[in-house]
Enzyme design. Structure first.
Site, PDB file in Angstrom:
ATOM      1  N   ASP A  17      22.890  -5.967  31.038  1.00 37.50           N
ATOM      2  CA  ASP A  17      23.795  -5.612  29.893  1.00 37.50           C
ATOM      3  C   ASP A  17      24.124  -7.104  29.463  1.00 37.50           C
ATOM      4  O   ASP A  17      24.427  -6.975  28.304  1.00 37.50           O
ATOM      5  CB  ASP A  17      24.839  -4.952  30.546  1.00 37.50           C
ATOM      6  CG  ASP A  17      24.978  -3.420  30.890  1.00 37.50           C
ATOM      7  OD1 ASP A  17      23.831  -2.832  30.347  1.00 37.50           O
ATOM      8  OD2 ASP A  17      25.896  -3.026  31.186  1.00 37.50           O
ATOM      9  N   SER A  73      14.756  -1.634  34.154  1.00 38.24           N
ATOM     10  CA  SER A  73      13.307  -1.940  33.967  1.00 38.24           C
ATOM     11  C   SER A  73      12.633  -0.538  34.485  1.00 38.24           C
ATOM     12  O   SER A  73      11.789  -0.734  35.501  1.00 38.24           O
ATOM     13  CB  SER A  73      12.877  -3.275  34.705  1.00 38.24           C
ATOM     14  OG  SER A  73      13.607  -3.208  35.925  1.00 38.24           O
TER      15      SER A  73
END
Length: 208
Positions: A67, A111
């Site tokens: 983030d 990811s």
């Protein structure tokens, strides 16, 4: 001139102070601890716990949070498959630089695509990319939902959300896998201890 036109005019600049000198100064070996898993699996909490434990031992770390990097470095990227790949590529390149500087870089990102994580692994010397898989069930992550994202995704207000309408590809050969047992997770401190023990056993906490 375009960047493509200039590609043949770029040369690598060597510096007399190299990786080994930096590692000796810090008395540690640079590496990348890459934490992957679903949203809500505890990646950021683990990353901060590892960083705190290593800091208490006098080791220099830096956390690259998924983030946080989207507030600056990757603020121009969204969540298409192409942008996710570019997001991970950029973080991988930055993590590589931190590791070359002698730091223990802790990257905490969903990811979701295996090929992107493998591409980051390939950027580093063998053994210097430690993949940590937060193998927590979707039901547990949804139960936590501390950011309210799963609720929005289930309501159709977020499209392409990992685990709901976009896939997560788990690692096939990660160095460390952390799992819930009967729906119960170990404490962040205990999980961080497993990662720190791995780093210690592999010689990253002292210069070689």
């Amino acid at each position: 001139m375009s960047s493509l036109a200039n590609v043949n005019n770029i040369f690598w600049q060597e510096c007399p102070v190299g990786n080994s000198e930096r590692q000796k100064l810090l008395n540690q070996k640079g590496c990348v601890v890459w934490i992957t898993g679903l949203s809500g699996s505890g990646k950021s909490t683990l990353a901060c716990s590892i960083s705190r434990e290593l800091h208490s031992r006098g080791k220099l770390t830096y956390v690259l949070d998924g983030d946080n990097v989207r507030h600056g470095l990757n603020k121009d990227l969204r969540f298409s498959a192409e942008d996710r790949t570019e997001n991970i590529r950029r973080v991988g390149e930055v993590a590589k630089l931190f590791a070359d500087a002698g730091l223990i870089c802790i990257a905490s990102l969903i990811s979701p695509y295996r090929k992107d994580r493998d591409a980051c692994r390939a950027m580093l010397p063998e053994g210097n990319f430690i993949e940590v898989f937060m193998n927590m069930s979707l039901s547990l992550c949804e139960l936590r939902d501390c950011k309210g994202l799963y609720k929005l995704a289930r309501a159709g207000k977020i499209k392409g959300f990992t685990g709901i309408d976009d896939p997560y590809e788990p690692p096939l050969n990660c160095e460390i896998e952390l799992q819930e047992i009967d729906g119960v997770c170990a404490t962040p401190g205990a999980m961080a201890g497993q990662v720190v023990s791995y780093l210690e056993n592999k010689g990253f906490l002292q210069d070689q």
